[in-house]
Design a protein around this motif. Structure first.
Motif, PDB file in Angstrom:
ATOM      1  N   MET A   1      13.493   7.138 -10.452  1.00  0.00           N
ATOM      2  CA  MET A   1      12.293   7.482  -9.693  1.00  0.00           C
ATOM      3  C   MET A   1      12.428   6.949  -8.267  1.00  0.00           C
ATOM      4  N   ALA A   2      12.103   7.800  -7.322  1.00  0.00           N
ATOM      5  CA  ALA A   2      12.216   7.412  -5.910  1.00  0.00           C
ATOM      6  C   ALA A   2      11.230   6.288  -5.594  1.00  0.00           C
ATOM      7  N   ALA A   3      11.646   5.422  -4.687  1.00  0.00           N
ATOM      8  CA  ALA A   3      10.739   4.362  -4.250  1.00  0.00           C
ATOM      9  C   ALA A   3       9.856   4.887  -3.127  1.00  0.00           C
ATOM     10  N   PHE A   4       8.669   4.295  -3.014  1.00  0.00           N
ATOM     11  CA  PHE A   4       7.776   4.666  -1.914  1.00  0.00           C
ATOM     12  C   PHE A   4       8.384   4.273  -0.579  1.00  0.00           C
ATOM     13  N   GLU A   5       8.306   5.201   0.358  1.00  0.00           N
ATOM     14  CA  GLU A   5       8.700   4.890   1.735  1.00  0.00           C
ATOM     15  C   GLU A   5       7.632   5.403   2.679  1.00  0.00           C
ATOM     16  N   LEU A   6       7.281   4.577   3.630  1.00  0.00           N
ATOM     17  CA  LEU A   6       6.297   4.988   4.627  1.00  0.00           C
ATOM     18  C   LEU A   6       6.906   6.088   5.506  1.00  0.00           C
ATOM     19  N   ASP A   7       6.110   7.125   5.771  1.00  0.00           N
ATOM     20  CA  ASP A   7       6.556   8.196   6.661  1.00  0.00           C
ATOM     21  C   ASP A   7       7.009   7.602   8.000  1.00  0.00           C
ATOM     22  N   PRO A   8       8.125   8.072   8.546  1.00  0.00           N
ATOM     23  CA  PRO A   8       8.646   7.479   9.789  1.00  0.00           C
ATOM     24  C   PRO A   8       7.695   7.590  10.979  1.00  0.00           C
ATOM     25  N   LYS A   9       6.921   8.679  11.058  1.00  0.00           N
ATOM     26  CA  LYS A   9       5.993   8.786  12.192  1.00  0.00           C
ATOM     27  C   LYS A   9       4.843   7.791  12.042  1.00  0.00           C
ATOM     28  N   LEU A  10       4.352   7.646  10.801  1.00  0.00           N
ATOM     29  CA  LEU A  10       3.319   6.621  10.589  1.00  0.00           C
ATOM     30  C   LEU A  10       3.869   5.240  10.932  1.00  0.00           C
ATOM     31  N   ALA A  11       5.099   4.974  10.504  1.00  0.00           N
ATOM     32  CA  ALA A  11       5.690   3.664  10.802  1.00  0.00           C
ATOM     33  C   ALA A  11       5.810   3.445  12.307  1.00  0.00           C
ATOM     34  N   ALA A  12       6.161   4.508  13.031  1.00  0.00           N
ATOM     35  CA  ALA A  12       6.362   4.372  14.481  1.00  0.00           C
ATOM     36  C   ALA A  12       5.042   4.151  15.218  1.00  0.00           C
ATOM     37  N   ASP A  13       3.964   4.685  14.679  1.00  0.00           N
ATOM     38  CA  ASP A  13       2.671   4.643  15.383  1.00  0.00           C
ATOM     39  C   ASP A  13       1.821   3.445  15.004  1.00  0.00           C
ATOM     40  N   THR A  14       2.296   2.614  14.098  1.00  0.00           N
ATOM     41  CA  THR A  14       1.441   1.562  13.534  1.00  0.00           C
ATOM     42  C   THR A  14       2.202   0.246  13.393  1.00  0.00           C
ATOM     43  N   ALA A  15       1.456  -0.804  13.087  1.00  0.00           N
ATOM     44  CA  ALA A  15       2.043  -2.088  12.683  1.00  0.00           C
ATOM     45  C   ALA A  15       1.441  -2.463  11.330  1.00  0.00           C
ATOM     46  N   GLU A  16       2.261  -2.971  10.424  1.00  0.00           N
ATOM     47  CA  GLU A  16       1.727  -3.342   9.109  1.00  0.00           C
ATOM     48  C   GLU A  16       0.927  -4.634   9.230  1.00  0.00           C
ATOM     49  N   ILE A  17      -0.260  -4.612   8.653  1.00  0.00           N
ATOM     50  CA  ILE A  17      -1.100  -5.820   8.643  1.00  0.00           C
ATOM     51  C   ILE A  17      -0.869  -6.579   7.346  1.00  0.00           C
ATOM     52  N   GLU A  18      -1.057  -5.877   6.216  1.00  0.00           N
ATOM     53  CA  GLU A  18      -0.753  -6.481   4.922  1.00  0.00           C
ATOM     54  C   GLU A  18      -0.687  -5.415   3.850  1.00  0.00           C
ATOM     55  N   ARG A  19      -0.327  -5.814   2.645  1.00  0.00           N
ATOM     56  CA  ARG A  19      -0.316  -4.909   1.505  1.00  0.00           C
ATOM     57  C   ARG A  19      -1.448  -5.268   0.571  1.00  0.00           C
ATOM     58  N   TRP A  20      -2.179  -4.262   0.103  1.00  0.00           N
ATOM     59  CA  TRP A  20      -3.196  -4.476  -0.902  1.00  0.00           C
ATOM     60  C   TRP A  20      -2.684  -3.931  -2.240  1.00  0.00           C
TER      61      TRP A  20
END
Lengths: 137, 137
Positions: A1-20
């Motif tokens: 099963m594929a692992a979750f990956e954040l879309d590259p455009k979302l990653a480029a436009d944002t900064a991760e704050i935390e994981r819930w």
């Protein structure tokens, strides 16, 4: 099963704050608005109704938590909550605190004015402020 | 206790399709897009997180039901689900089926092009089509 990956455009436009429990909680890199993006860390979701039944109440609780945090910090006139995804198909939910003096009000924020990127210090301060506030909700 | 009343602007811009457990289910009077609006029949709500804890799972289920119905009928490229309320503060949730050849794609629909009102026969046919489909979801 594929692992979750954040879309590259979302990653480029944002900064991760935390994981819930369900979502990656991201800060949109646009200082015009206090603007969070919640991305369920699940593979292959496009639309809100693609969420598994067991994930729906978690999604709802995380939207409420994000909304209450922005309300407490920024006293917005309105919260905008939206799953659009016309540009980035990976399911992501915008939670945006609106003010009557923000540059898009009363229009939706998307495309209204160019994004105003945070500088490094301002971004770090905003992330720290949000993390501290999330702990209370 | 005050009774629930639909905001007059929402009432003017829509036609009621039916009532569900929580929401009034409305058809936006804009033939450019298959566009539903769900309005929780509760007094004094403005933001999504104002919903009572007991109403949140019902709200979610009704969003999913509206989304699945539009998906089955219109095979959209994307569903847009949004609680904005910058113009009408009463809490209402847009559920919109988007096509890559609709007049706003890929932009959000709000303000993109003027609404194209249904004529009476087309509106009645669309409402009948939706009622029939809702019964299956």
């Amino acid at each position: 099963m594929a692992a979750f990956e954040l879309d590259p455009k979302l990653a480029a436009d944002t900064a991760e704050i935390e994981r819930w429990d369900l979502c990656c909680v991201l800060l949109m890199n646009d200082a015009n608005y206090p603007w969070l993006i919640l991305v369920p860390a699940r593979v292959g979701l496009r639309d809100f109704h693609d969420l598994a039944a067991a994930d729906l109440p978690v999604m709802t609780a995380e939207i409420v938590r994000a909304s209450k945090t922005l309300e407490a910090l920024f006293k917005p006139i309105k919260l905008n909550v939206a799953a659009l995804g016309n540009q980035v198909p990976q399911l992501h939910i915008h939670v945006i605190a609106r003010r009557s003096d923000d540059p898009a009000w009363p229009k939706p924020v998307w495309g209204a004015v160019p994004a105003e990127a945070y500088d490094d210090a301002a971004r770090a301060a905003r992330i720290a402020q949000l993390r501290e506030a999330f702990a209370r909700f």
